[in-house]
Write an enzyme that holds these catalytic residues in place. Structure first.
Site, PDB file in Angstrom:
ATOM      1  N   GLY A   1     -10.830  -7.947  -0.337  1.00 31.85           N
ATOM      2  CA  GLY A   1      -9.502  -8.311   0.139  1.00 31.85           C
ATOM      3  C   GLY A   1      -9.454  -8.702   1.591  1.00 31.85           C
TER       4      GLY A   1
ATOM      5  N   ASP B   1      -1.797 -12.752  -1.498  1.00 29.68           N
ATOM      6  CA  ASP B   1      -2.704 -11.646  -1.855  1.00 29.68           C
ATOM      7  C   ASP B   1      -3.104 -10.860  -0.601  1.00 29.68           C
ATOM      8  OD1 ASP B   1      -4.139  -9.841  -3.335  1.00 29.68           O
ATOM      9  OD2 ASP B   1      -5.724 -11.221  -3.931  1.00 29.68           O
TER      10      ASP B   1
ATOM     11  N   ARG C   1       0.779  -1.255   0.000  1.00 31.71           N
ATOM     12  CA  ARG C   1       0.000   0.000   0.000  1.00 31.71           C
ATOM     13  C   ARG C   1       0.804   1.295   0.000  1.00 31.71           C
ATOM     14  NH1 ARG C   1      -4.079  -2.783  -1.811  1.00 31.71           N
ATOM     15  NH2 ARG C   1      -5.541  -3.622  -0.287  1.00 31.71           N
TER      16      ARG C   1
ATOM     17  N   ASN D   1      -0.451  -1.614  -7.262  1.00 22.74           N
ATOM     18  CA  ASN D   1      -1.633  -0.739  -7.186  1.00 22.74           C
ATOM     19  C   ASN D   1      -1.577   0.217  -5.996  1.00 22.74           C
ATOM     20  OD1 ASN D   1      -2.110  -2.810  -5.325  1.00 22.74           O
ATOM     21  ND2 ASN D   1      -4.318  -2.905  -5.708  1.00 22.74           N
TER      22      ASN D   1
ATOM     23  N   HIS E   1      -4.012 -10.697 -13.579  1.00 24.24           N
ATOM     24  CA  HIS E   1      -5.237 -10.785 -12.771  1.00 24.24           C
ATOM     25  C   HIS E   1      -6.336 -11.141 -13.783  1.00 24.24           C
ATOM     26  CE1 HIS E   1      -8.202  -8.933  -9.730  1.00 24.24           C
ATOM     27  NE2 HIS E   1      -8.923  -9.161 -10.800  1.00 24.24           N
TER      28      HIS E   1
HETATM   29  O1  DOR Z   1      -9.347  -8.851  -3.083  1.00 25.65           O
HETATM   30  C1  DOR Z   1      -8.522  -8.206  -3.699  1.00 25.65           C
HETATM   31  N1  DOR Z   1      -7.913  -7.133  -3.149  1.00 25.65           N
HETATM   32  N2  DOR Z   1      -8.220  -8.567  -4.945  1.00 25.65           N
HETATM   33  C2  DOR Z   1      -7.464  -7.797  -5.742  1.00 25.65           C
HETATM   34  O2  DOR Z   1      -7.253  -8.162  -6.873  1.00 25.65           O
HETATM   35  C3  DOR Z   1      -6.912  -6.506  -5.257  1.00 25.65           C
HETATM   36  C4  DOR Z   1      -6.804  -6.516  -3.789  1.00 25.65           C
HETATM   37  C5  DOR Z   1      -6.555  -5.149  -3.198  1.00 25.65           C
HETATM   38  O3  DOR Z   1      -5.703  -4.405  -3.708  1.00 25.65           O
HETATM   39  O4  DOR Z   1      -7.185  -4.820  -2.191  1.00 25.65           O
END
Ligand code: DOR
Length: 443
Positions: free
Chosen positions: A322, A303, A60, A90, A177
């Site tokens: 997530g 993940d 993050r 991201n 993805h």
């Molecule tokens: O559940 C998810 N969270 N899948 C993703 O592809 C992105 C991730 C996130 O960045 O929170």
């Protein structure tokens, strides 16, 4: 750095031996006596595996520091037995330039809890319209080898082709993805009888399988390497199996949560269970476990996707996708794969350390626990049982799906390049780990 002697660890769950660490390297393995001034770790009853490597971590930073930072995320990693993580692109700004990937890499080096390997974005801003500075990121001091728009699918087939061709020139990989966007507009959970019953828009398995099928054919066509992120359906397993049988260079990952949890958990509308791709069905879980055991799926990747309370303590429809996963990953793999007889500890080392390192082109993991290799060691107590709670988390966010569940195993010690980042279940102080990391870098 003072020397370290790990005494009486069961190597890969097999015979016991002592491991001597000097200057960040494994100096000797065998029956060894402590030397003057050497620090010792009593590892009797513990299994030694090489330090775990995650190919899919959301740290993050920059931009998402309310959820996680490089420091808090690598502390969570060390607590979970990881010595290296690949940080997803991201962030905000997106890691689509040499400047951002170098910043993330430097933060990892400074903190010292784990090696941080930045992942570069495939397209500018993850927008799927224009290729990012792939070459500049690859040739920067971060030497990026894994590229992904994770969170979004690279859905334009021509851009995907060009990206595959580009990374093939320097041995890189595109981590896709796999989510056909039109088939998943507004999707909230797995598409099934249950999504109909719950009134939630479905995310059909075919939306994943169709992209994987397209991409393995593209990878074959241009002679490139493809990696499939968080594969989640039995049908995806069949596509990857078919591609591998044809000699296509494809690797695949499964998350711990897709190895254990099912869509049934959506019944309570508790957003802790909302994730992308969504939790699937029992027969998918079964197929994913078998595929990991037989090598069709190459690795487990967490993940780890931290989100602040406000993004999870809301309605299912509004909640972010997530779940955090670094601290629980090894326990979930023990439960789903080791205690079911599908993998032994050597297999765990393969799927959670040596193969993810090989896919990420990360040095130092190809001769695990052998003399001369970097001292990345994780010591696990397999007999331990813990009722999972947020107390077991060390990152900034607490969106774990396992609260209240009994999980087996416990990471007792983690050694990253000779630095003991976790001792007796306790994380080392940030200042002392950073000082040791600085000393090792000067080295
Ligand atoms: O559940 C998810 N969270 N899948 C993703 O592809 C992105 C991730 C996130 O960045 O929170």
């Amino acid at each position: 750095m003072t020397g370290l002697l790990i005494q009486g660890a069961s190597l890969f769950g097999g015979h016991s031996a002592d491991i001597r660490v000097r200057d960040g390297v494994i100096a000797a393995v065998g029956s060894l006596s402590p030397e003057l001034g050497e620090r010792t770790i009593d590892a009797a009853g513990l299994v030694a595996v090489p330090g775990l490597v995650d190919l899919h971590t959301h740290l993050r930073e920059p931009g998402g520091e309310a959820s996680e930072t490089v420091l808090t995320g690598t502390r969570a990693a060390a607590a979970g037995g990881f010595t290296a993580v690949h940080a997803m692109a991201n962030t905000s700004p997106v890691a689509d330039t040499a400047g951002v990937v170098e910043q993330v890499q430097r933060l990892g080096e400074r903190h010292g809890y784990a090696t941080v390997r930045p992942i570069g974005a495939v397209t500018v801003g993850l927008e799927g319209r224009q290729l990012a500075e792939i070459g500049a990121m690859a040739h920067s001091s971060a030497a990026v080898r894994v590229f992904s728009d994770d969170g979004f699918c690279v859905h334009d087939p021509l851009l995907m082709r060009r990206a595959l061709e580009y990374v093939a020139t320097f041995g890189g990989v595109i981590a896709q993805h796999a989510q056909e966007p039109r088939l998943t507009e507004g999707a909230q959970m797995n598409e099934s009888a249950l999504s109909g019953e719950l009134g939630l828009t479905g995310w059909p398995a075919v939306a994943e399988e169709a992209i994987i099928a397209r991409d393995v054919l593209l990878a074959q066509h241009v002679g490139a390497r493809l990696h499939v992120c968080h594969l989640s359906t039995a049908g995806s397993v069949e596509v990857v199996r078919w591609a591998k049988a044809r000699g296509i260079h494809v690797t695949a990952e499964v998350t711990p949560h897709h190895l254990l949890l099912t869509e049934e958990l959506a019944r309570g509308y508790d957003p802790r269970f909302k994730v992308n791709p969504p939790l699937r069905r029992d027969d998918d879980v079964h197929a994913l476990r078998q595929a990991l055991a037989d090598g069709t799926i190459d690795i487990v990747a967490t993940d780890h996707a931290p989100h602040p309370d406000e993004a999870k303590q809301c309605t299912w429809a509004e909640a972010a996708n997530g779940m955090v996963g670094l601290e629980s990953a090894l326990s979930v793999v023990q439960l789903a794969m080791v205690e079911t007889g599908l993998l032994d500890w050597a297999g765990v080392a393969r799927v959670l350390s040596t193969t993810p390192a090989a896919i990420g082109k990360l040095a130092g993991y190809d001769a695990p626990l052998e003399v001369g290799s970097a001292a990345h060691v994780t010591l696990v107590e397999p007999e331990a049982r813990r009722t999972w709670s947020t107390e077991h988390l060390h990152g900034r966010s607490v969106n774990t799906p396992y609260t209240g569940r009994e999980l087996p195993g416990r990471v007792v010690h983690t050694v990253h390049g000779g630095i003991v980042t976790v001792h007796d279940g306790v994380l080392g102080e940030a200042e002392s780990i950073a000082a040791l990391a600085k000393e090792a870098l000067r080295g």
